[in-house]
Design an enzyme around this catalytic site. Structure first.
Site, short mmCIF file in Angstrom:
data_model
loop_
_atom_site.label_atom_id
_atom_site.label_comp_id
_atom_site.label_asym_id
_atom_site.label_seq_id
_atom_site.Cartn_x
_atom_site.Cartn_y
_atom_site.Cartn_z
N HIS A 20 0.73 -1.31 0.02
CA HIS A 20 0.16 0.00 -0.09
C HIS A 20 0.83 1.19 -0.18
CE1 HIS A 20 -4.05 0.80 -0.28
NE2 HIS A 20 -4.33 1.19 1.08
N ASN A 71 -6.74 6.54 4.58
CA ASN A 71 -8.36 6.95 4.36
C ASN A 71 -8.51 8.24 4.43
OD1 ASN A 71 -8.42 4.01 4.18
ND2 ASN A 71 -9.92 3.97 6.02
N ASP A 96 -0.56 2.54 -5.18
CA ASP A 96 -0.68 1.20 -5.56
C ASP A 96 -1.88 0.70 -6.46
OD1 ASP A 96 -1.77 1.74 -3.14
OD2 ASP A 96 -2.38 -0.20 -3.04
N ASN A 117 -9.04 3.65 -1.10
CA ASN A 117 -9.56 4.75 -0.05
C ASN A 117 -8.75 6.05 -0.40
OD1 ASN A 117 -11.45 3.05 0.72
ND2 ASN A 117 -10.17 2.10 2.26
#
Length: 210
Positions: A20, A71, A96, A117
């Site tokens: 991520h 997020n 990513d 997100n």
């Protein structure tokens, strides 16, 4: 032209090498190449570097790693973009991408968030999805239920190297992005390596006759 480059990821040592954080890897490498260091800035909720005199740029360029966790990435991006009056189409988000295998990348402007997100919050906080995206392939675990754990794990060495190779290749397009030559940047990033030429046929060898 691009004035703000944002790498998406999560802060903290436990996330540093996870899939991520591919966007953070990209920004780290570019900062090294431009010989600037990212510094914490509470006003923009992230690590920030101002680059003066970047090749191709007509003014300062900003590098950003939001420290808000993925997020809430948009909180950081919007704070910096609004203060310096940077429009969404002058922003590049590097992130990513599950839908591309390691070793592939895509460059595009606008679009949805694809369930990412970080992109979702950027779109919400900026009030527009009209920013550029550099999508770094990390592959998909195969089942939707496994995605959350997959992106927060470290990739095997071969996969990490494939992502790093993409990152290195993409830097060749940065000057074009800063010039605003986005079509050329897109062509550079999506260029396929030249196919190897077939070997030349060898001349026949004369064999002695008895």
């Amino acid at each position: 032209m691009i004035k703000l480059m944002v790498g998406l990821g999560n802060p903290g040592a436990e996330y540093e090498d996870t899939r991520h954080n591919a966007g953070f890897w990209w920004i780290d490498g570019l900062a090294r190449g431009l010989k600037v260091s990212l510094q914490p800035d509470k006003a923009y909720h992230g690590l920030v570097a101002r680059v003066n005199g970047a090749p191709g740029a007509s003014g300062p360029v900003w590098l950003l790693q939001p420290m808000t966790y993925m997020n809430l990435s948009g909180k950081s991006v919007a704070a910096l973009a609004r203060f310096f009056k940077i429009a969404p189409e002058e922003i590049l988000a590097i992130h990513d991408e599950l839908d591309l295998p390691p070793g592939e990348m895509k460059f595009k402007k606008g679009g949805g968030d694809g369930g990412h997100n970080g992109l979702r919050d950027m779109r919400a906080q900026l009030g527009s999805g009209d920013f550029w995206r550099l999508r770094l392939g990390i592959g998909h675990p195969g089942h939707k239920a496994e995605v959350a754990g997959y992106v927060l794990r470290k990739p095997p060495l071969a996969e990490r190297q494939a992502v790093e190779d993409c990152i290195e290749k993409s830097y060749a397009a940065v000057e074009l992005m800063l010039r605003g030559e986005m079509d050329k940047a897109l062509a550079k990033i999506h260029a396929k390596p030249p196919r190897p030429k077939p070997p030349k046929p060898q001349p026949p060898v004369d064999t002695p006759t008895s």
